[in-house]
Motif scaffolding. Structure first.
Motif, short mmCIF file in Angstrom:
data_model
loop_
_atom_site.label_atom_id
_atom_site.label_comp_id
_atom_site.label_asym_id
_atom_site.label_seq_id
_atom_site.Cartn_x
_atom_site.Cartn_y
_atom_site.Cartn_z
N THR A 1 0.85 -1.19 0.00
CA THR A 1 0.00 0.00 0.00
C THR A 1 0.88 1.24 0.00
OG1 THR A 1 -0.07 -0.19 2.38
CG2 THR A 1 -1.97 -1.02 1.19
N SER A 2 0.27 2.37 -0.27
CA SER A 2 1.02 3.62 -0.31
C SER A 2 0.90 4.36 1.02
CB SER A 2 0.49 4.50 -1.43
OG SER A 2 -0.78 5.02 -1.08
N PHE A 3 1.77 5.29 1.22
CA PHE A 3 1.72 6.14 2.41
C PHE A 3 0.34 6.81 2.50
CE2 PHE A 3 2.30 10.20 4.49
CZ PHE A 3 3.08 9.89 5.59
N THR A 4 -0.11 7.35 1.39
CA THR A 4 -1.41 8.05 1.37
C THR A 4 -2.54 7.11 1.79
OG1 THR A 4 -0.56 9.42 -0.42
CG2 THR A 4 -2.94 9.40 -0.15
N ARG B 1 10.67 13.88 -0.77
CA ARG B 1 9.53 14.45 -0.03
C ARG B 1 9.64 14.19 1.47
NH1 ARG B 1 4.59 11.26 -2.72
NH2 ARG B 1 6.08 9.56 -2.74
N SER C 1 12.35 8.90 -3.97
CA SER C 1 11.89 7.89 -4.92
C SER C 1 12.48 8.14 -6.29
CB SER C 1 10.36 7.92 -5.06
OG SER C 1 9.75 7.78 -3.81
N LEU D 1 2.31 9.19 -5.20
CA LEU D 1 3.02 8.58 -6.33
C LEU D 1 2.22 7.41 -6.89
CD1 LEU D 1 5.49 7.93 -8.09
CD2 LEU D 1 6.48 6.72 -6.13
N TYR D 2 1.66 6.58 -5.99
CA TYR D 2 0.94 5.39 -6.46
C TYR D 2 -0.32 5.76 -7.24
CZ TYR D 2 4.00 2.08 -4.06
OH TYR D 2 5.09 1.33 -3.67
C1 GLP Z 1 5.31 4.22 1.07
C2 GLP Z 1 6.51 3.46 0.55
C3 GLP Z 1 7.14 4.10 -0.67
C4 GLP Z 1 6.09 4.47 -1.69
C5 GLP Z 1 5.03 5.33 -1.06
C6 GLP Z 1 3.95 5.71 -2.03
O1 GLP Z 1 5.67 5.32 1.81
N1 GLP Z 1 7.53 3.32 1.58
O2 GLP Z 1 8.04 3.17 -1.24
O3 GLP Z 1 6.69 5.18 -2.76
O4 GLP Z 1 4.44 4.62 0.02
O5 GLP Z 1 3.08 6.56 -1.35
P1 GLP Z 1 2.24 7.67 -2.05
O6 GLP Z 1 1.44 7.01 -3.12
O7 GLP Z 1 1.41 8.26 -0.97
O8 GLP Z 1 3.19 8.68 -2.65
#
Ligand code: GLP
Length: 250
Positions: A98-101, A144, A158, A175-176
């Motif tokens: 999953t993503s941070f968001t 970031r 990244s 990013l995702y």
């Molecule tokens: C986490 C992972 C990162 C990934 C990020 C994407 O933090 N450690 O590897 O790039 O999630 O998150 P977002 O889509 O919120 O940018």
């Protein structure tokens, strides 16, 4: 007195828009909503399984199933003999890509980022090795600080091949999300975690004391066809994050 949880459950049961015939999923949603709306604060206990099943007229098995899913997601934690609590630390199951968001939104927190870099350039020899790219291939670079509201939680650098993401401006909050829109959302990742002491520069950005404990995480994510779509180095605050892995015998 009816608890916020039982009234939310009843509201969902009456609401035709919910369209959730399964009681345990409805209860899970009710718990999630109540936590989102801060009806039960981080660190506070949920009513006991027995009280919930009595108040809602549900079986203990149903209540346990609803709660179990949220424990797995890291939204709730269970302390043996003490009960079930809304997680205070951010508990991140390691088995889900999953993503941070997404992680923060699932906890009712407000993810945001401050960008130090959002540009395009040539891959370095080290990155080319790590990502299986040809020398000189164009890559997008993001640097970031990631926040929950006003609280900094992590620093992330990244690198993404421009073949997957041609323009860094496509990344707003996530990013995702940007990769998903291009049909390049990663499907699998290898992640390496290491305990570190945060350097002066990282500690300043994360608003913690120099030398505080941190977690350095490196994630390489893959598309279905095996291409690497992300190479991210992150530094997470050790005082806030718990990474949890489920282990199974073969
Ligand atoms: C986490 C992972 C990162 C990934 C990020 C994407 O933090 N450690 O590897 O790039 O999630 O998150 P977002 O889509 O919120 O940018």
């Amino acid at each position: 007195m009816e608890s916020v949880l039982t009234s939310e459950y009843r509201r969902l049961s009456r609401d035709p828009a919910t369209q959730q015939p399964l009681a345990y999923l409805r209860l899970r949603q009710a718990i999630r909503n109540v936590i989102d709306q801060r009806g039960i604060e981080p660190g506070q206990a949920l009513p006991s399984e027995r009280d919930l099943s009595q108040a809602l007229g549900l079986s203990r098995v149903t209540v346990r199933k609803a709660i179990g899913g949220l424990v797995e997601e890291g939204l709730l934690t269970q302390r043996h003999g003490a009960g079930t609590f809304v997680a205070e630390r951010i508990v991140k199951p390691m088995s889900r890509l999953t993503s941070f968001t997404e992680d923060l939104r699932a906890r009712g927190l407000n993810p945001r980022s401050e960008f130090f870099e959002r540009g395009i350039g040539e891959v370095t020899p080290e990155e080319a090795m790590a990502m299986n790219l040809s020398p000189g291939a164009p890559v997008v670079r993001l640097h970031r600080v990631r926040y929950a509201g006003d609280e900094p939680l992590a620093i992330e650098r990244s690198v993404v091949p421009a073949s997957a993401l041609p323009d860094p401006a496509l990344v707003h909050d996530s990013l995702y999300e940007a990769l998903e829109q291009r049909g390049c959302r990663p499907r699998r990742a290898l992640q390496r975690l290491r305990a570190v002491l945060l350097t002066a520069q990282h500690a300043r950005l994360l608003h913690v004391a120099v030398g505080s404990a941190g977690l350095a995480i490196e994630r390489r994510s893959f598309l279905d066809d095996g291409r690497i779509v992300e190479f991210t180095s992150s530094w997470y605050r050790g005082d806030i994050y718990d990474f949890v892995a489920e282990l199974q015998t073969d």
